[in-house]
Scaffold this motif. Structure first.
Motif, PDB file in Angstrom:
ATOM      1  N   LEU A  71       0.812  -1.216   0.000  1.00 52.82           N
ATOM      2  CA  LEU A  71       0.000   0.000   0.000  1.00 52.82           C
ATOM      3  C   LEU A  71       0.849   1.271   0.000  1.00 52.82           C
ATOM      4  CD1 LEU A  71      -2.723  -1.021   2.600  1.00 52.82           C
ATOM      5  CD2 LEU A  71      -2.852  -1.121   0.106  1.00 52.82           C
ATOM      6  N   LEU A  72       2.121   1.122   0.288  1.00 50.38           N
ATOM      7  CA  LEU A  72       3.007   2.286   0.395  1.00 50.38           C
ATOM      8  C   LEU A  72       3.705   2.517  -0.942  1.00 50.38           C
ATOM      9  CD1 LEU A  72       4.429   1.406   3.910  1.00 50.38           C
ATOM     10  CD2 LEU A  72       2.603   3.022   3.354  1.00 50.38           C
ATOM     11  N   ASN A  73       2.918   2.898  -1.930  1.00 44.50           N
ATOM     12  CA  ASN A  73       3.412   3.001  -3.298  1.00 44.50           C
ATOM     13  C   ASN A  73       3.635   4.433  -3.778  1.00 44.50           C
ATOM     14  OD1 ASN A  73       0.771   3.733  -3.444  1.00 44.50           O
ATOM     15  ND2 ASN A  73       0.132   2.049  -4.772  1.00 44.50           N
ATOM     16  N   SER A  74       3.577   5.396  -2.860  1.00 39.06           N
ATOM     17  CA  SER A  74       3.850   6.788  -3.237  1.00 39.06           C
ATOM     18  C   SER A  74       4.436   7.525  -2.040  1.00 39.06           C
ATOM     19  CB  SER A  74       2.566   7.491  -3.687  1.00 39.06           C
ATOM     20  OG  SER A  74       1.694   7.700  -2.589  1.00 39.06           O
ATOM     21  N   ASP A  75       5.110   8.629  -2.318  1.00 41.63           N
ATOM     22  CA  ASP A  75       5.662   9.451  -1.233  1.00 41.63           C
ATOM     23  C   ASP A  75       4.552   9.950  -0.316  1.00 41.63           C
ATOM     24  OD1 ASP A  75       8.231   9.100  -2.189  1.00 41.63           O
ATOM     25  OD2 ASP A  75       8.323  11.055  -3.184  1.00 41.63           O
ATOM     26  N   GLU A  76       3.411  10.293  -0.900  1.00 39.30           N
ATOM     27  CA  GLU A  76       2.291  10.799  -0.107  1.00 39.30           C
ATOM     28  C   GLU A  76       1.755   9.727   0.838  1.00 39.30           C
ATOM     29  OE1 GLU A  76       2.393  11.057  -3.520  1.00 39.30           O
ATOM     30  OE2 GLU A  76       3.052  13.142  -3.530  1.00 39.30           O
TER      31      GLU A  76
ATOM     32  N   ILE B  33       3.382   7.136   2.016  1.00 40.04           N
ATOM     33  CA  ILE B  33       4.401   6.888   3.037  1.00 40.04           C
ATOM     34  C   ILE B  33       4.383   7.987   4.079  1.00 40.04           C
ATOM     35  CG2 ILE B  33       6.899   6.841   3.414  1.00 40.04           C
ATOM     36  CD1 ILE B  33       7.046   5.341   0.674  1.00 40.04           C
ATOM     37  N   SER B  34       4.324   9.230   3.639  1.00 41.15           N
ATOM     38  CA  SER B  34       4.305  10.360   4.564  1.00 41.15           C
ATOM     39  C   SER B  34       3.087  10.326   5.477  1.00 41.15           C
ATOM     40  CB  SER B  34       4.330  11.668   3.771  1.00 41.15           C
ATOM     41  OG  SER B  34       4.269  12.767   4.641  1.00 41.15           O
ATOM     42  N   GLU B  35       1.928  10.074   4.901  1.00 41.37           N
ATOM     43  CA  GLU B  35       0.698  10.026   5.681  1.00 41.37           C
ATOM     44  C   GLU B  35       0.736   8.880   6.690  1.00 41.37           C
ATOM     45  OE1 GLU B  35      -2.662  11.551   7.078  1.00 41.37           O
ATOM     46  OE2 GLU B  35      -1.566  12.440   5.408  1.00 41.37           O
ATOM     47  N   TYR B  36       1.214   7.737   6.253  1.00 42.92           N
ATOM     48  CA  TYR B  36       1.302   6.566   7.125  1.00 42.92           C
ATOM     49  C   TYR B  36       2.228   6.826   8.306  1.00 42.92           C
ATOM     50  CZ  TYR B  36       2.479   1.765   8.521  1.00 42.92           C
ATOM     51  OH  TYR B  36       2.714   0.614   9.221  1.00 42.92           O
ATOM     52  N   LEU B  37       3.435   7.310   8.039  1.00 47.17           N
ATOM     53  CA  LEU B  37       4.383   7.560   9.124  1.00 47.17           C
ATOM     54  C   LEU B  37       3.907   8.676  10.050  1.00 47.17           C
ATOM     55  CD1 LEU B  37       7.815   7.153   7.313  1.00 47.17           C
ATOM     56  CD2 LEU B  37       6.713   5.569   8.901  1.00 47.17           C
ATOM     57  N   THR B  38       3.256   9.688   9.492  1.00 46.72           N
ATOM     58  CA  THR B  38       2.718  10.769  10.317  1.00 46.72           C
ATOM     59  C   THR B  38       1.684  10.229  11.292  1.00 46.72           C
ATOM     60  OG1 THR B  38       3.150  12.427   8.623  1.00 46.72           O
ATOM     61  CG2 THR B  38       1.483  12.976  10.265  1.00 46.72           C
ATOM     62  N   GLN B  39       0.810   9.367  10.813  1.00 44.25           N
ATOM     63  CA  GLN B  39      -0.218   8.778  11.683  1.00 44.25           C
ATOM     64  C   GLN B  39       0.400   7.890  12.758  1.00 44.25           C
ATOM     65  OE1 GLN B  39      -3.558   9.517  11.717  1.00 44.25           O
ATOM     66  NE2 GLN B  39      -3.416   8.406  13.640  1.00 44.25           N
ATOM     67  N   VAL B  40       1.376   7.097  12.374  1.00 41.26           N
ATOM     68  CA  VAL B  40       2.031   6.217  13.351  1.00 41.26           C
ATOM     69  C   VAL B  40       2.737   7.047  14.417  1.00 41.26           C
ATOM     70  CG1 VAL B  40       3.874   4.506  13.649  1.00 41.26           C
ATOM     71  CG2 VAL B  40       2.246   4.266  11.775  1.00 41.26           C
ATOM     72  N   LEU B  41       3.412   8.101  14.007  1.00 42.35           N
ATOM     73  CA  LEU B  41       4.077   8.983  14.978  1.00 42.35           C
ATOM     74  C   LEU B  41       3.066   9.646  15.903  1.00 42.35           C
ATOM     75  CD1 LEU B  41       6.791  10.604  12.715  1.00 42.35           C
ATOM     76  CD2 LEU B  41       7.226   9.309  14.814  1.00 42.35           C
ATOM     77  N   ALA B  42       1.938  10.065  15.362  1.00 40.41           N
ATOM     78  CA  ALA B  42       0.904  10.715  16.176  1.00 40.41           C
ATOM     79  C   ALA B  42       0.327   9.753  17.209  1.00 40.41           C
ATOM     80  CB  ALA B  42      -0.211  11.256  15.280  1.00 40.41           C
ATOM     81  N   ASP B  43       0.238   8.476  16.853  1.00 40.44           N
ATOM     82  CA  ASP B  43      -0.280   7.482  17.786  1.00 40.44           C
ATOM     83  C   ASP B  43       0.673   7.233  18.946  1.00 40.44           C
ATOM     84  OD1 ASP B  43      -2.528   7.257  16.225  1.00 40.44           O
ATOM     85  OD2 ASP B  43      -1.928   5.360  15.297  1.00 40.44           O
ATOM     86  N   GLY B  44       1.968   7.452  18.730  1.00 42.55           N
ATOM     87  CA  GLY B  44       2.943   7.365  19.808  1.00 42.55           C
ATOM     88  C   GLY B  44       3.367   5.962  20.213  1.00 42.55           C
ATOM     89  N   ASP B  45       3.098   4.961  19.402  1.00 42.58           N
ATOM     90  CA  ASP B  45       3.474   3.587  19.720  1.00 42.58           C
ATOM     91  C   ASP B  45       4.847   3.300  19.107  1.00 42.58           C
ATOM     92  OD1 ASP B  45       3.841   0.797  19.760  1.00 42.58           O
ATOM     93  OD2 ASP B  45       1.686   0.417  19.580  1.00 42.58           O
ATOM     94  N   THR B  46       5.857   3.176  19.957  1.00 38.17           N
ATOM     95  CA  THR B  46       7.229   2.984  19.501  1.00 38.17           C
ATOM     96  C   THR B  46       7.385   1.701  18.685  1.00 38.17           C
ATOM     97  OG1 THR B  46       8.001   4.118  21.479  1.00 38.17           O
ATOM     98  CG2 THR B  46       9.634   2.860  20.263  1.00 38.17           C
ATOM     99  N   ASP B  47       6.790   0.612  19.153  1.00 38.56           N
ATOM    100  CA  ASP B  47       6.896  -0.652  18.424  1.00 38.56           C
ATOM    101  C   ASP B  47       6.272  -0.545  17.044  1.00 38.56           C
ATOM    102  OD1 ASP B  47       8.225  -1.909  20.521  1.00 38.56           O
ATOM    103  OD2 ASP B  47       6.367  -2.666  21.413  1.00 38.56           O
ATOM    104  N   GLU B  48       5.157   0.150  16.950  1.00 37.63           N
ATOM    105  CA  GLU B  48       4.502   0.314  15.644  1.00 37.63           C
ATOM    106  C   GLU B  48       5.351   1.193  14.725  1.00 37.63           C
ATOM    107  OE1 GLU B  48       2.024  -0.306  12.541  1.00 37.63           O
ATOM    108  OE2 GLU B  48       2.085  -1.375  14.442  1.00 37.63           O
ATOM    109  N   LEU B  49       6.028   2.190  15.271  1.00 35.18           N
ATOM    110  CA  LEU B  49       6.910   3.030  14.452  1.00 35.18           C
ATOM    111  C   LEU B  49       8.038   2.194  13.858  1.00 35.18           C
ATOM    112  CD1 LEU B  49       7.855   5.723  13.297  1.00 35.18           C
ATOM    113  CD2 LEU B  49       9.086   6.104  15.443  1.00 35.18           C
ATOM    114  N   ILE B  50       8.624   1.311  14.658  1.00 34.29           N
ATOM    115  CA  ILE B  50       9.695   0.450  14.160  1.00 34.29           C
ATOM    116  C   ILE B  50       9.171  -0.420  13.019  1.00 34.29           C
ATOM    117  CG2 ILE B  50      11.278  -1.442  14.758  1.00 34.29           C
ATOM    118  CD1 ILE B  50      11.944   1.390  15.965  1.00 34.29           C
TER     119      ILE B  50
END
Length: 98
Positions: free
Chosen positions: A13-18, A20-37
């Motif tokens: 599903l991570l087939n564009s820069d947008e 990837i950016s949206e996905y990582l932004t959401q994961v960072l906002a959730d604050g789950d370190t294991d999920e970020l890794i």
């Protein structure tokens, strides 16, 4: 009648820069370190783990292991991989959040 489930691969599903950016932004906002890794691992897989291995000087198998569920990679490894992916982290104060 039986139902066949297909394996889910987040990297597909991570087939564009947008995406990837949206996905990582959401994961960072959730604050789950294991999920970020795991998320950084999915992005690396989407971009090509061999390419990331070459860019970082780390072994391909080591990268898969470092970003597997439950792994605790060094922060230096995470940053190295993120930079090789062209991803920068930025800090903002909570007052600046949209």
């Amino acid at each position: 009648m039986t139902t066949t489930l297909l394996p889910f691969d987040m990297a597909q599903l991570l087939n564009s820069d947008e995406a990837i950016s949206e996905y990582l932004t959401q994961v960072l906002a959730d604050g789950d370190t294991d999920e970020l890794i795991r998320a950084v691992g999915y992005v690396a897989k989407a971009r090509g783990m061999g390419q990331i291995a070459n860019a970082t000087g780390l072994g391909r198998a080591s990268l898969y292991k470092a970003f597997a569920a439950g792994a605790k990679p060094r922060f230096e490894t995470v940053i190295k991989v993120m930079h090789s992916l062209g991803i920068d982290l930025q800090a903002t104060t909570q007052g600046n959040r949209p």
